[in-house]
Design a protein around this motif. Structure first.
Motif, PDB file in Angstrom:
ATOM      1  N   PRO A 247      42.723  40.150  43.544  1.00 54.07           N
ATOM      2  CA  PRO A 247      42.684  38.761  43.081  1.00 54.07           C
ATOM      3  C   PRO A 247      43.708  37.886  43.807  1.00 54.07           C
ATOM      4  O   PRO A 247      44.840  38.299  44.036  1.00 54.07           O
ATOM      5  CB  PRO A 247      43.045  38.881  41.598  1.00 54.07           C
TER       6      PRO A 247
ATOM      7  N   ILE B 211      37.112  37.010  35.045  1.00 53.00           N
ATOM      8  CA  ILE B 211      36.564  38.095  35.877  1.00 53.00           C
ATOM      9  C   ILE B 211      37.681  39.006  36.383  1.00 53.00           C
ATOM     10  O   ILE B 211      37.543  40.229  36.420  1.00 53.00           O
ATOM     11  CB  ILE B 211      35.744  37.511  37.053  1.00 53.00           C
ATOM     12  N   ALA B 212      38.823  38.388  36.747  1.00 53.30           N
ATOM     13  CA  ALA B 212      39.941  39.192  37.267  1.00 53.30           C
ATOM     14  C   ALA B 212      40.683  39.927  36.149  1.00 53.30           C
ATOM     15  O   ALA B 212      41.595  40.704  36.414  1.00 53.30           O
ATOM     16  CB  ALA B 212      40.902  38.299  38.042  1.00 53.30           C
TER      17      ALA B 212
ATOM     18  N   ILE C  17      44.398  34.452  42.664  1.00 53.22           N
ATOM     19  CA  ILE C  17      43.977  33.329  41.841  1.00 53.22           C
ATOM     20  C   ILE C  17      45.090  32.359  41.511  1.00 53.22           C
ATOM     21  O   ILE C  17      44.825  31.266  41.105  1.00 53.22           O
ATOM     22  CB  ILE C  17      43.269  33.787  40.555  1.00 53.22           C
TER      23      ILE C  17
ATOM     24  N   ILE D 103      39.324  45.147  42.422  1.00 52.21           N
ATOM     25  CA  ILE D 103      39.442  43.700  42.682  1.00 52.21           C
ATOM     26  C   ILE D 103      40.744  43.391  43.390  1.00 52.21           C
ATOM     27  O   ILE D 103      41.802  43.891  43.002  1.00 52.21           O
ATOM     28  CB  ILE D 103      39.489  42.884  41.366  1.00 52.21           C
TER      29      ILE D 103
ATOM     30  N   LEU E 186      34.108  36.179  45.825  1.00 49.95           N
ATOM     31  CA  LEU E 186      33.847  35.166  44.805  1.00 49.95           C
ATOM     32  C   LEU E 186      34.943  34.145  44.968  1.00 49.95           C
ATOM     33  O   LEU E 186      36.127  34.481  44.869  1.00 49.95           O
ATOM     34  CB  LEU E 186      33.907  35.809  43.419  1.00 49.95           C
ATOM     35  N   PHE E 187      34.583  32.912  45.273  1.00 57.65           N
ATOM     36  CA  PHE E 187      35.679  31.972  45.448  1.00 57.65           C
ATOM     37  C   PHE E 187      35.375  30.575  44.945  1.00 57.65           C
ATOM     38  O   PHE E 187      34.231  30.179  44.789  1.00 57.65           O
ATOM     39  CB  PHE E 187      36.197  32.030  46.881  1.00 57.65           C
TER      40      PHE E 187
ATOM     41  N   LEU F 167      36.048  43.748  45.804  1.00 60.00           N
ATOM     42  CA  LEU F 167      35.786  42.360  45.403  1.00 60.00           C
ATOM     43  C   LEU F 167      37.024  41.517  45.654  1.00 60.00           C
ATOM     44  O   LEU F 167      38.102  41.815  45.138  1.00 60.00           O
ATOM     45  CB  LEU F 167      35.430  42.332  43.907  1.00 60.00           C
TER      46      LEU F 167
ATOM     47  N   LEU G  63      37.184  32.623  36.993  1.00 61.06           N
ATOM     48  CA  LEU G  63      37.799  33.615  37.891  1.00 61.06           C
ATOM     49  C   LEU G  63      38.815  34.469  37.140  1.00 61.06           C
ATOM     50  O   LEU G  63      38.899  35.672  37.339  1.00 61.06           O
ATOM     51  CB  LEU G  63      38.520  32.936  39.073  1.00 61.06           C
TER      52      LEU G  63
ATOM     53  N   ASP H  68      40.951  31.736  44.609  1.00 61.69           N
ATOM     54  CA  ASP H  68      40.915  30.430  43.960  1.00 61.69           C
ATOM     55  C   ASP H  68      41.551  29.360  44.831  1.00 61.69           C
ATOM     56  O   ASP H  68      42.758  29.178  44.792  1.00 61.69           O
ATOM     57  CB  ASP H  68      41.633  30.488  42.607  1.00 61.69           C
TER      58      ASP H  68
ATOM     59  N   VAL I 247      38.655  37.935  45.039  1.00 58.58           N
ATOM     60  CA  VAL I 247      38.498  36.760  44.189  1.00 58.58           C
ATOM     61  C   VAL I 247      39.541  35.730  44.624  1.00 58.58           C
ATOM     62  O   VAL I 247      40.741  35.982  44.521  1.00 58.58           O
ATOM     63  CB  VAL I 247      38.723  37.155  42.701  1.00 58.58           C
TER      64      VAL I 247
END
Ligand code: ATP
Length: 248
Positions: free
Chosen positions: A93, A74-75, A95, A91, A202-203, A169, A71, A173, A171
Motif C-alpha cells: 500500500p 481495501i488495504a 496510501i 498488498i 489500484l490507484f 497488488l 483504498l 493514492d 495500491v
C-alpha cells in the motif's frame, strides 16, 4: 481469471459531531454524559466490485467522493461499517505519504523496516537496497532521518520501496502527483513495466490522461456510490462530460 479484490456491499459510516468542542476534555465529558449529537455520514454506500489479477483500475471522482476511504478499506487500514472486502494476495500500500515509515529512522533503516512489514527478510532487502536508493535518487541522504526529508523525497522513497518489492497488488493514492515532473514520468514508466508483468494496480488519480494511459478500467465514485464502472476511456469521458455540464 481469479479475483484479487472482492468488494461486497461495502458501506463506511462516519459519525460527525454536530457541535464544536474546544478541548478533548470537553469532548470526553460531553461524550460520557451523552450530550454529543452526531450526524451520520456515509463516505461509501453499498459499493460492490471485483478486480481480476493483472487488471489496472483507477478510482476517479470529485473531492470527497470516497476514493481514499475505499483504498483504505481495501488495504485493511479501516474496517467497513457494513459489507466485506477480500484480498487474495500480498498488498503493497502507498496510501498516505510517509505511512509505514518511522520518521525518526533513516532511509536505510526504514527500507529494512518496510521490507519486514511486507514480509521480506534482511537479505532480500539488502539485495534490493541499491536499486531502491537509485530509483528514489536519494544516494546522498541514505543516513538522514526521514523527518528531515521534503514531501517529494518521502514520496520517492515510498514509491521506490513499494514498487521494488514485488507485491501482488499495488495500491496507490495520488502519490504520483507528488514529486517533480521527471520523477512522475519515471514512476509512470515503472508502473507500466509492472503492469506488463502480472501486478494488479489500484490507484486514485485526478489526472484523466494518466488514468487513460495506465488503466484499462475506471470506477467512478460519486458521493460514495459507484456511478460508472467500465473501460477507462469511456468512464473518464462520462465523468468529464458530467463535470462540464455541472452535473457533479
Ligand atoms: N476519519 C474520517 N472521519 C470523518 N469523515 C471522514 C473520515 N475520512 C474521510 N471522511 C469523509 O469521507 C468523505 C470521503 O473522503 P475521501 O478522503 O475518501 O474522499 P476522496 O474521494 O479521496 O477525496 P479527495 O479527492 O479530496 O482525496 C469526505 O467527505 C471526508 O470528509
Amino acid at each position: 481469471m481469479a479475483n484479487i479484490i472482492t468488494v461486497d456491499h461495502v458501506s463506511m459510516r462516519f459519525n460527525l459531531a454536530q457541535e464544536k468542542t474546544e478541548t478533548l476534555k470537553e469532548y470526553a465529558v460531553k461524550l460520557l454524559r451523552g450530550q454529543l449529537m452526531f450526524n451520520e455520514f456515509y463516505a461509501l454506500k453499498d459499493v460492490s466490485f471485483q478486480v481480476e489479477r493483472g487488471e489496472s483500475v483507477a478510482l476517479i471522482g470529485r473531492n470527497g467522493s470516497g476514493k481514499s476511504t475505499m483504498l483504505k478499506v481495501i488495504a485493511g487500514v479501516m474496517y467497513p461499517s457494513q459489507g466485506s472486502v477480500r484480498v487474495n494476495g500480498e498488498i503493497a500500500p502507498m496510501i498516505e505519504l510517509g505511512a509505514g515509515f518511522d520518521m525518526e529512522l533513516t532511509a536505510r533503516e526504514n527500507i529494512f523496516l518496510n521490507g519486514a512489514v511486507l514480509g521480506h527478510d534482511r537479505a532480500y532487502m539488502q539485495e534490493h537496497f541499491d536499486s531502491i536508493i537509485d530509483f528514489a535518487e536519494l544516494k546522498d541522504f541514505v543516513d538522514v532521518p526521514v523527518k528531515n526529508y521534503s514531501s517529494g523525497m518521502l514520496a520517492r522513497l515510498g514509491f521506490a520501496v513499494a514498487t521494488e518489492v514485488k507485491a501482488d497488488l499495488l495500491v496507490v493514492d495520488e502519490v504520483l502527483g507528488v514529486g517533480d515532473f521527471m520523477f512522475q514520468q519515471k514512476c509512470q514508466k515503472r508502473l507500466a513495466d509492472m503492469l506488463a508483468g502480472d501486478t494488479t494496480l489500484l490507484f486514485v488519480s485526478h489526472n484523466s490522461q494518466q488514468v487513460r494511459e495506465l488503466c484499462s478500467r475506471a470506477i467512478w465514485l460519486h458521493h460514495g456510490v459507484v456511478r460508472g464502472d467500465g473501460p477507462a476511456d469511456e468512464v473518464c469521458t462520462a465523468y468529464e462530460t458530467a463535470m462540464q455540464r455541472g452535473e457533479v
